[in-house]
Design an enzyme around this catalytic site. Sequence first.
Site, PDB file in Angstrom:
ATOM      1  CE  LYS A  46      -3.801  -2.480   2.062  1.00  0.00           C
ATOM      2  NZ  LYS A  46      -4.572  -2.885   3.231  1.00  0.00           N
ATOM      3  CD  GLN A  78      -3.363  -4.555   6.277  1.00  0.00           C
ATOM      4  OE1 GLN A  78      -3.256  -3.589   5.540  1.00  0.00           O
ATOM      5  NE2 GLN A  78      -3.977  -5.663   5.897  1.00  0.00           N
ATOM      6  CG  ASP A 106      -9.582  -0.198   4.347  1.00  0.00           C
ATOM      7  OD1 ASP A 106      -9.150  -0.501   3.219  1.00  0.00           O
ATOM      8  OD2 ASP A 106      -8.948  -0.412   5.406  1.00  0.00           O
TER       9      ASP A 106
END
Length: 279
Positions: free
Chosen positions: A52, A96, A119
């Site tokens: 990422k 995460q 997200d």
Amino acid sequence: MAQIIDGKRISQEIKDELREKVASLKAEGKEAALAVIQVGCDPASSVYVNNKKKACAYIGIESLSYELPEETTEAELLALIDKLNNDNAVNGILVQLPVPAHINEDKIIQAISPEKDVDGFHPENVGKLVIGEEGFVSCTPAGIIQLLKRSDIEISGKNCVVIGRSNIVGKPMALLMLRENATVTIAHSKTQNLKELCKNADILIVAIGKPQYITAEYVKEGAVVIDVGIHRDAANKLCGDVKYDEVFPVASAITPVPGGVGPMTIAMLMNNCVASMSR
Ligand code: NAP
């Protein structure tokens, strides 16, 4: 012979488009920074986090890295999220997952400001998806829509079966296919006659989380098959939820593993970051 849907190429195409967009937004004086938080040092999570950060560097977005020890408390993590929510220089926050068991994942998801929830997991963004309002959409399902569209696969009016009803893949996937005017069925572990159901699908999206579970018997001749699964087989080779070699001759189009859905997730995360930068 099936068309192989090339997620690697399509994700690169998207990242190149985003890179140009970031350059022009920067020329207008807009800046973007994505805060990436990892709690503990699970090796698989570290690989995802690094990928990422690399994607951020590629498209020209700053990534701020927060690597917290495994014993970080829920309160400490919530305090960091609160600080980042109130930091105007940060326009995306990503924690995460999974977080260590002593931290409540739902609480963390809900603590992130919906405006910074790149997200697309916050209930407000999920609600917007349900009622068709614009908001951040979960990256893997959003990436699958791009794979289909950019491969010129018609969605409208097609019978789509989504196997799996997780909050991050199955449910948002079904809602996105509905938004694209497919007729959608969601299958899960209590579904009866899964084979017959799948055999009716023009587009079969598999997020069952079981290595090579879907064989040719589940697939209609000429169907489009999207494999979300990622696993390692006995020989430590990457494989999906679909038995690729068997299904390939039956399908009209199929995503490989690796190189299908996987690369799209990060590309769509970058897309969400750029969307928040333009707002
Ligand atoms: P998950 O939370 O484990 O969900 C699996 C779903 O499959 C559940 O809804 C479950 O039903 C259903 N299921 C299990 N056994 C079934 C059966 N025999 N028949 C029908 N349905 C069944 O998994 P997930 O997070 O959605 O992920 C799915 C897969 O995609 C995993 O392999 C994961 O590693 C992969 N993944 C890949 C990416 C990517 O970027 N490529 C991103 C996310 C996930 P119940 O709800 O009834 O239990």
